[in-house]
Enzyme design. Sequence first.
Site, mmCIF file in Angstrom:
data_model
loop_
_atom_site.group_PDB
_atom_site.id
_atom_site.type_symbol
_atom_site.label_atom_id
_atom_site.label_comp_id
_atom_site.label_asym_id
_atom_site.label_seq_id
_atom_site.Cartn_x
_atom_site.Cartn_y
_atom_site.Cartn_z
ATOM 1 N N TRP A 1 -5.354 1.368 -6.586
ATOM 2 C CA TRP A 1 -4.967 0.995 -5.228
ATOM 3 C C TRP A 1 -4.532 -0.467 -5.158
ATOM 4 O O TRP A 1 -3.609 -0.808 -4.407
ATOM 5 C CB TRP A 1 -6.111 1.278 -4.256
ATOM 6 N N ASP B 1 -9.171 -5.632 0.607
ATOM 7 C CA ASP B 1 -9.266 -4.201 0.855
ATOM 8 C C ASP B 1 -10.699 -3.782 0.550
ATOM 9 O O ASP B 1 -11.118 -3.727 -0.598
ATOM 10 C CB ASP B 1 -8.270 -3.459 -0.041
ATOM 11 N N LYS C 1 -14.817 6.657 4.233
ATOM 12 C CA LYS C 1 -15.791 6.496 3.152
ATOM 13 C C LYS C 1 -17.153 6.054 3.698
ATOM 14 O O LYS C 1 -18.110 6.800 3.641
ATOM 15 C CB LYS C 1 -15.257 5.514 2.113
#
Length: 355
Positions: free
Chosen positions: A99, A166, A190
């Site tokens: 990511w 992030d 999450k």
Amino acid sequence: MKVHNFNAGPSVLPKEVIRKSVQSIIDFNNSGLSLLEISHRSIDFLEIIEKTTYLVKRVMNLNDDYSILFLQGGATLQFSMVPYNLMKKVAAYLDTGFWANNAIKEAKKFGKVKILFSGKEKKYTYISKNYEVPYNVDYFHCTSNNTIIGTQMKIFPKTSVPIVCDMSSDIFSRNLDFKQFGLIYASAQKNISTAGMTIVIVKKNILGKMKRKIPSYMNYKIHIKNGSILNTPNVFSIYTSMLTLEWIEKKGGISVLEKKNEYKAKLLYNEIDKNNCFENKIHQDDRSNMNVSFFLKDMNLKNEFNKMWKKENIIGLDGHRFLGGYRASIYNALPLKSVKFLIEVMKEFERKFSS
């Protein structure tokens, strides 16, 4: 039937959050309406978003220098929104996983990217601490926890430039000085809520310095001005976030959850390290407390292990399609007993198949 949910996202949520969310869908606050039917501009929803904003700041110990946004498009949209709003010419990035690499690809469309460290050659199994953030970049971007491979940043650099992070897979899981960050973003599915919403936490004084024209939906300042309802937001996910934040406070806050998360991770890593059938390939100092990746030492036993854990109502243990192996995601809401149950299954597998 007890199910042990190790999914990486969408993932396990606190049971009481699910119960309250279900009730809100049937009848929200005895209004005769479902939460799914109320207007996003109604007093009821404005109270939800106001309280959720307040709880984010309180849980993270942030003041009014920060704005809290509830947007859509996942972390993937943030890969573009961040440089759109913050990059004049050059930004610094860490390449610590899949990511993070995607974020770099998007940033390169807006200017020059200085990659201060890349773990790609060593398959992202460690995160370097030996880098310096240049003083003349527009911002520094990092990914605090790498969901796929299972690494986690334990320390963050001291720098005068805005730190953008992030935190999709470890937000609210450990106590940090959140004031060190200029911007934090995290997809909700999450540790926060259901899929379809992204929290953005931004220090207001880092915005508004760009000369380029920014499309309205991509402009943080416009979202701040409109209180996250420039367009119809994900009402349900924001409400579930509010419930989850209330649950975090009821549990004693981030510091208490951090200790529980460290304990769960320690138990599982200890078993992997001593079990003759499994191995973890991550540098020990960089192991994630949220996503524990591991592999069979003998891949000929894959079918046998898969049959065993699936028979025991364990779900979500398959590794990411780009990595393979196995991954146990042990987020805030995953009970300790589920970790212990997985460990017992791994021990039983060793007794049966270890040579």
